[in-house]
Motif scaffolding. Structure first.
Motif, PDB file in Angstrom:
ATOM      1  N   UNK B  61       0.847  -1.197   0.000  1.00 48.64           N
ATOM      2  CA  UNK B  61       0.000   0.000   0.000  1.00 48.64           C
ATOM      3  C   UNK B  61       0.882   1.246   0.000  1.00 48.64           C
ATOM      4  N   UNK B  62       0.257   2.356  -0.377  1.00 46.53           N
ATOM      5  CA  UNK B  62       0.915   3.650  -0.235  1.00 46.53           C
ATOM      6  C   UNK B  62       0.411   4.287   1.051  1.00 46.53           C
ATOM      7  N   UNK B  63       1.283   5.013   1.710  1.00 44.85           N
ATOM      8  CA  UNK B  63       0.854   5.675   2.939  1.00 44.85           C
ATOM      9  C   UNK B  63       0.176   6.996   2.622  1.00 44.85           C
ATOM     10  N   UNK B  64      -0.663   7.435   3.551  1.00 45.96           N
ATOM     11  CA  UNK B  64      -1.356   8.716   3.409  1.00 45.96           C
ATOM     12  C   UNK B  64      -0.639   9.771   4.252  1.00 45.96           C
ATOM     13  N   UNK B  65      -0.239   9.380   5.450  1.00 47.37           N
ATOM     14  CA  UNK B  65       0.575  10.204   6.355  1.00 47.37           C
ATOM     15  C   UNK B  65      -0.094  11.491   6.806  1.00 47.37           C
ATOM     16  N   UNK B  66      -1.432  11.607   6.661  1.00 46.40           N
ATOM     17  CA  UNK B  66      -2.013  12.897   7.032  1.00 46.40           C
ATOM     18  C   UNK B  66      -2.001  13.131   8.541  1.00 46.40           C
ATOM     19  N   UNK B  67      -1.931  12.049   9.352  1.00 46.02           N
ATOM     20  CA  UNK B  67      -1.796  12.237  10.799  1.00 46.02           C
ATOM     21  C   UNK B  67      -0.525  12.997  11.134  1.00 46.02           C
ATOM     22  N   UNK B  68       0.594  12.562  10.552  1.00 48.69           N
ATOM     23  CA  UNK B  68       1.878  13.211  10.823  1.00 48.69           C
ATOM     24  C   UNK B  68       1.884  14.640  10.270  1.00 48.69           C
ATOM     25  N   UNK B 173      -6.762  -2.297   6.964  1.00 54.87           N
ATOM     26  CA  UNK B 173      -5.345  -2.649   7.102  1.00 54.87           C
ATOM     27  C   UNK B 173      -4.436  -1.425   7.015  1.00 54.87           C
ATOM     28  N   UNK B 174      -4.785  -0.496   6.097  1.00 55.09           N
ATOM     29  CA  UNK B 174      -3.978   0.716   5.947  1.00 55.09           C
ATOM     30  C   UNK B 174      -3.972   1.508   7.249  1.00 55.09           C
ATOM     31  N   UNK B 175      -5.164   1.574   7.911  1.00 55.65           N
ATOM     32  CA  UNK B 175      -5.255   2.323   9.175  1.00 55.65           C
ATOM     33  C   UNK B 175      -4.290   1.760  10.193  1.00 55.65           C
ATOM     34  N   UNK B 176      -4.262   0.424  10.306  1.00 57.62           N
ATOM     35  CA  UNK B 176      -3.396  -0.202  11.309  1.00 57.62           C
ATOM     36  C   UNK B 176      -1.929   0.065  10.988  1.00 57.62           C
ATOM     37  N   UNK B 177      -1.560  -0.106   9.709  1.00 56.54           N
ATOM     38  CA  UNK B 177      -0.176   0.157   9.300  1.00 56.54           C
ATOM     39  C   UNK B 177       0.198   1.605   9.579  1.00 56.54           C
ATOM     40  N   UNK B 178      -0.713   2.521   9.214  1.00 56.78           N
ATOM     41  CA  UNK B 178      -0.425   3.946   9.440  1.00 56.78           C
ATOM     42  C   UNK B 178      -0.251   4.241  10.918  1.00 56.78           C
ATOM     43  N   UNK B 179      -1.096   3.594  11.738  1.00 53.99           N
ATOM     44  CA  UNK B 179      -0.984   3.778  13.179  1.00 53.99           C
ATOM     45  C   UNK B 179       0.389   3.352  13.665  1.00 53.99           C
ATOM     46  N   UNK B 180       0.798   2.145  13.266  1.00 52.83           N
ATOM     47  CA  UNK B 180       2.103   1.621  13.703  1.00 52.83           C
ATOM     48  C   UNK B 180       3.224   2.538  13.222  1.00 52.83           C
ATOM     49  N   UNK B 181       3.169   2.924  11.930  1.00 49.01           N
ATOM     50  CA  UNK B 181       4.264   3.728  11.382  1.00 49.01           C
ATOM     51  C   UNK B 181       4.294   5.111  12.013  1.00 49.01           C
ATOM     52  N   UNK B 182       3.094   5.702  12.259  1.00 51.45           N
ATOM     53  CA  UNK B 182       3.068   7.010  12.906  1.00 51.45           C
ATOM     54  C   UNK B 182       3.689   6.922  14.290  1.00 51.45           C
TER      55      UNK B 182
END
Lengths: 255, 207
Positions: B61-68, B173-182
């Motif tokens: 997947x590609x990340x969105x990163x809008x949280x960061x 799944x993207x949400x979980x990955x983004x959470x971990x990466x953030x």
């Protein structure tokens, strides 16, 4: 990954047009196409967009692959819309009933989407990003936004090089992305490192700007001039778009 | 998570464009000339970072990163994301002129929500609170974005309801990955350069 502008350089009528004319034309055209629900008007618009694309003499292969990539979302809609629109049944697949209205709607959206993308490739992508940003300045887009635009595009390439350098360093150390926490951790640190480097670089840039007497103003060196061909293209396309609007939204009895 | 051109209806497109104009005006007003390089370089960083493939199951997947982005830029995220999305639409034709407003709102509004919710919690000394809120920030940002994409579609037509549900479910799944990466990203930044997390409000100082 490389960030290139495959269509920006060339020698055709479209490439020589003034960027301001292109931006205004594409914006108005896209709005009309996005809002219309008449198949006839869409058909005329799609043909027009294709004609403009043809005059730009771009590589057909590259344009085709662009369109394939863009149509992913549309493909998902095709899987759902025919079955979720209520209406006359058309055919049945695995116990699901597809309707005429649903298929019509999906066709409509596909034509609309591709028409706008083709128009954007033909008119916007045939212009370097810097020229477009210059043009935005002359179209009264707020100064700060134009400056962010300049810097962002200028440094995308620099930061991409940093990214390539960091991933090469990871590859040298035998990093292979897999489905595990180590991968996510390493990639997250990679992103953190990019953020950090860009932050430090931005401070150096700002200091360099101060050294050169930055007082909150950028001086735009490029001047655009309208040529006869710009006037001609601008007026014809405005008339064309106005025609589409009149046919679509002004009821026949008023004409 | 771009909505293509020609899908949405006029009211949705108009609302998106209006919110983007107002949001950008606020963002630009709050941002002084001396922060232009900073905001622009963050914008290009996210442009590059969003092209990274992150493996997940058999695909990636590609990340969105809008949280960061929200955490680092605050309101300046509005112009930063608008510019990044415009560049994407010029360079790759993802999304386009008419859907630009809606696509910007769908990414930036969750970023701002996360900024106000987690801005302070993330900078706390307590590792557990900081880590947990960083995960929640990444997760929530993508969750809200997928919900907003769904809402934009449903307001266009009832027929899009099933697609909207699919969009939200497919992004879990993207949400979980983004959470971990953030979470990892925030830990990294806190260790290496703590002041960067408060940078949205700090005055600019020379080196």
């Amino acid at each position: 990954m490389n960030i290139v502008e495959p269509f920006a350089y060339g020698d055709s009528f479209v490439h020589r047009l003034d960027p301001r004319v292109k931006i205004i034309t594409v914006s108005l055209f896209s709005i009309v196409v996005a809002l219309t629900y008449e198949l006839d008007i869409l058909f005329v618009s799609a043909v027009t967009a294709l004609v403009i694309l043809a005059t730009a003499r771009l590589s057909i292969k590259k344009v085709f692959w662009r369109l394939v990539m863009v149509n992913g979302f549309i493909l998902v809609l095709w899987l759902f819309l025919p079955f979720t629109m209520p209406g006359k049944p058309l055919f049945t697949l695995f116990g699901l009933e597809a309707t005429v209205e649903g298929v019509d709607y999906a066709v409509l959206i596909t034509i609309k989407s591709n028409t706008i993308v083709i128009a954007c490739i033909a008119l916007l992508s045939t212009c370097s990003v810097f020229k477009l940003v210059h043009a935005l300045h002359y179209l009264y887009v707020p100064d700060k936004l134009v400056h962010i635009f300049f810097f962002t595009y200028r440094y995308i390439h620099v930061i991409n090089l940093e990214y390539v350098r960091l991933t090469n360093a990871m590859k040298v150390r035998c990093f292979i992305p897999r489905n595990n926490l180590h991968t996510y951790k390493s990639l997250a640190y990679l992103i953190g490192m990019l953020i950090l480097k860009s932050y430090e670089r931005s401070r150096r840039i700002y200091n360099a700007m101060l050294c050169r007497g930055f007082k909150g103003k950028f001086y735009i060196l490029e001047r655009y001039e309208f040529h006869a061909s710009d006037w001609l293209f601008g007026i014809i396309s405005l008339l064309f778009i106005a025609g589409l609007v009149v046919i679509q939204w002004i009821p026949a009895k008023l004409l | 998570m771009h909505i293509s051109e020609g899908v949405l209806s006029a009211p949705v497109l108009l609302t998106g464009a209006a919110i983007t104009v107002v949001g950008c005006a606020v963002g630009l007003k709050k941002m002084d000339y001396d922060r232009i390089p900073q905001v622009a370089l963050m914008s290009s960083t996210f442009f590059v970072a969003s092209l990274i493939h992150v493996p997940i199951g058999p695909s990636s997947v590609h990340l969105l990163l809008n949280g960061v982005i929200g955490l680092l830029l605050g309101w300046a995220a509005f112009p930063a994301i608008l510019v990044a999305l415009t560049l994407q639409s010029i360079l790759f034709q993802f999304g386009g002129i008419t859907a630009l407003g809606v696509n910007t709102v769908n990414v930036v509004v969750p970023a701002l929500v996360c900024f106000y919710m987690f801005n302070y919690a993330i900078r706390r000394e307590n590792t557990f609170i900081s880590l947990g809120s960083a995960f929640a920030c990444g997760f929530l940002a993508v969750f809200l974005t997928s919900i907003m994409v769904g809402i934009s579609l449903v307001f266009t037509g009832e027929a899009f309801l099933e697609v909207s549900k699919l969009v939200v479910i497919a992004h879990f799944p993207v949400m979980i990955i983004e959470g971990i990466m953030t979470a990892f990203c925030v830990v990294f930044l806190k260790k290496v350069k703590p002041e960067i997390l408060g940078v949205a409000h700090a005055p600019i100082t020379s080196l």
